[in-house]
Scaffold this motif. Structure first.
Motif, mmCIF file in Angstrom:
data_model
loop_
_atom_site.group_PDB
_atom_site.id
_atom_site.type_symbol
_atom_site.label_atom_id
_atom_site.label_comp_id
_atom_site.label_asym_id
_atom_site.label_seq_id
_atom_site.Cartn_x
_atom_site.Cartn_y
_atom_site.Cartn_z
ATOM 1 N N MET A 1 34.366 -7.634 91.719
ATOM 2 C CA MET A 1 34.334 -8.107 90.310
ATOM 3 C C MET A 1 34.346 -7.171 89.254
ATOM 4 O O MET A 1 35.229 -6.781 88.351
ATOM 5 N N VAL A 2 33.432 -6.263 89.380
ATOM 6 C CA VAL A 2 33.598 -5.033 88.546
ATOM 7 C C VAL A 2 34.574 -4.015 88.505
ATOM 8 O O VAL A 2 35.186 -3.712 87.502
ATOM 9 N N VAL B 1 28.298 -17.914 93.585
ATOM 10 C CA VAL B 1 29.379 -18.953 93.120
ATOM 11 C C VAL B 1 30.736 -18.742 93.661
ATOM 12 O O VAL B 1 31.440 -19.230 94.069
ATOM 13 N N ARG B 2 30.972 -17.231 93.394
ATOM 14 C CA ARG B 2 32.317 -16.779 93.697
ATOM 15 C C ARG B 2 32.302 -16.904 95.089
ATOM 16 O O ARG B 2 33.671 -17.378 95.565
ATOM 17 N N ALA C 1 42.842 -16.258 105.747
ATOM 18 C CA ALA C 1 43.485 -15.030 105.363
ATOM 19 C C ALA C 1 43.511 -14.462 104.093
ATOM 20 O O ALA C 1 43.884 -13.266 103.991
ATOM 21 N N SER C 2 43.281 -15.264 103.109
ATOM 22 C CA SER C 2 43.002 -14.636 101.808
ATOM 23 C C SER C 2 41.851 -14.543 101.196
ATOM 24 O O SER C 2 41.350 -14.841 100.050
ATOM 25 N N VAL C 3 40.803 -14.141 102.221
ATOM 26 C CA VAL C 3 39.269 -13.754 101.721
ATOM 27 C C VAL C 3 39.464 -12.624 100.754
ATOM 28 O O VAL C 3 39.965 -11.501 101.187
ATOM 29 N N LYS C 4 38.867 -12.789 99.580
ATOM 30 C CA LYS C 4 38.961 -11.941 98.630
ATOM 31 C C LYS C 4 37.594 -11.157 98.510
ATOM 32 O O LYS C 4 37.467 -9.934 98.125
ATOM 33 N N TYR C 5 36.466 -11.991 98.688
ATOM 34 C CA TYR C 5 35.092 -11.456 98.469
ATOM 35 C C TYR C 5 34.563 -11.461 99.845
ATOM 36 O O TYR C 5 34.569 -12.318 100.764
ATOM 37 N N ARG C 6 33.792 -10.361 100.091
ATOM 38 C CA ARG C 6 32.982 -10.284 101.356
ATOM 39 C C ARG C 6 31.314 -9.826 101.079
ATOM 40 O O ARG C 6 31.286 -8.569 100.733
ATOM 41 N N GLY C 7 30.516 -10.596 101.120
ATOM 42 C CA GLY C 7 29.255 -10.504 100.974
ATOM 43 C C GLY C 7 28.798 -10.308 99.324
ATOM 44 O O GLY C 7 29.849 -10.112 98.604
ATOM 45 N N VAL C 8 27.648 -10.325 99.074
ATOM 46 C CA VAL C 8 27.337 -10.577 97.721
ATOM 47 C C VAL C 8 27.470 -8.991 96.998
ATOM 48 O O VAL C 8 28.263 -8.956 95.946
ATOM 49 N N LEU C 9 27.112 -8.002 97.726
ATOM 50 C CA LEU C 9 27.512 -6.819 97.099
ATOM 51 C C LEU C 9 29.114 -6.394 97.134
ATOM 52 O O LEU C 9 29.403 -5.915 96.027
#
Length: 119
Positions: free
Chosen positions: A69-70, A39-40, A55-63
C-alpha cells in the motif's frame, strides 16, 4: 492547607465520557493501519471466482499489505477513512466506556446490601 487533593474528587460523568472517547481515538490512530491492511486482505479476490482469486493475489500478510500500500498508493493510504473511524470511536467508545461506572452503580445499588448481609 485545607482543600481537595486530586484523588479526593472523583471525575464527573462528562470527564469520564470525554476521556474515554479521547483514549479510544488515540488507540484508533495507532491501530488504524493494521485494520486497513486486515480489510484489504479480507476483501482481496471477492469479485472473482476461487480459481482467478488465487492467481491474482496482490497482498500477502499484514506487513506485505502495508508495504504494498505504501509503495503503490503512498503512506496516506494507510489512513483512508480515518475521520469516520474517529467519529465512531468518539460516539460509541465514549458512551460504552465513559458511562460504564454510572450505569453499573445505577443497577447495583440494592445488590451491595444483599451481598454484605450474606455470611
Amino acid at each position: 492547607m485545607v482543600g481537595f487533593k486530586a484523588t479526593d474528587v472523583p471525575p464527573t460523568a462528562t470527564v469520564k465520557f470525554l476521556g474515554a472517547g479521547t483514549a479510544a481515538c488515540i488507540a484508533d490512530l495507532i491501530t488504524f493501519p493494521l485494520d486497513t491492511a486486515k480489510v484489504r486482505l479480507q476483501i482481496q479476490g471477492e469479485r472473482q471466482g476461487p480459481m482467478q482469486a488465487a492467481a491474482s493475489v496482490k497482498y500477502r500478510g499484514v506487513l506485505g499489505t502495508i508495504l504494498t500500500m505504501v509503495r503503490t498508493e503512498g503512506p496516506r493510504s494507510l489512513y483512508n477513512g480515518l475521520v469516520a473511524g474517529l467519529q465512531r470511536q468518539m460516539s460509541f467508545a465514549s458512551v460504552r466506556i465513559g458511562l460504564y461506572d454510572s450505569v453499573k452503580q445505577f443497577y447495583t445499588k440494592g445488590s451491595e446490601r444483599e451481598c454484605g448481609a450474606r455470611p
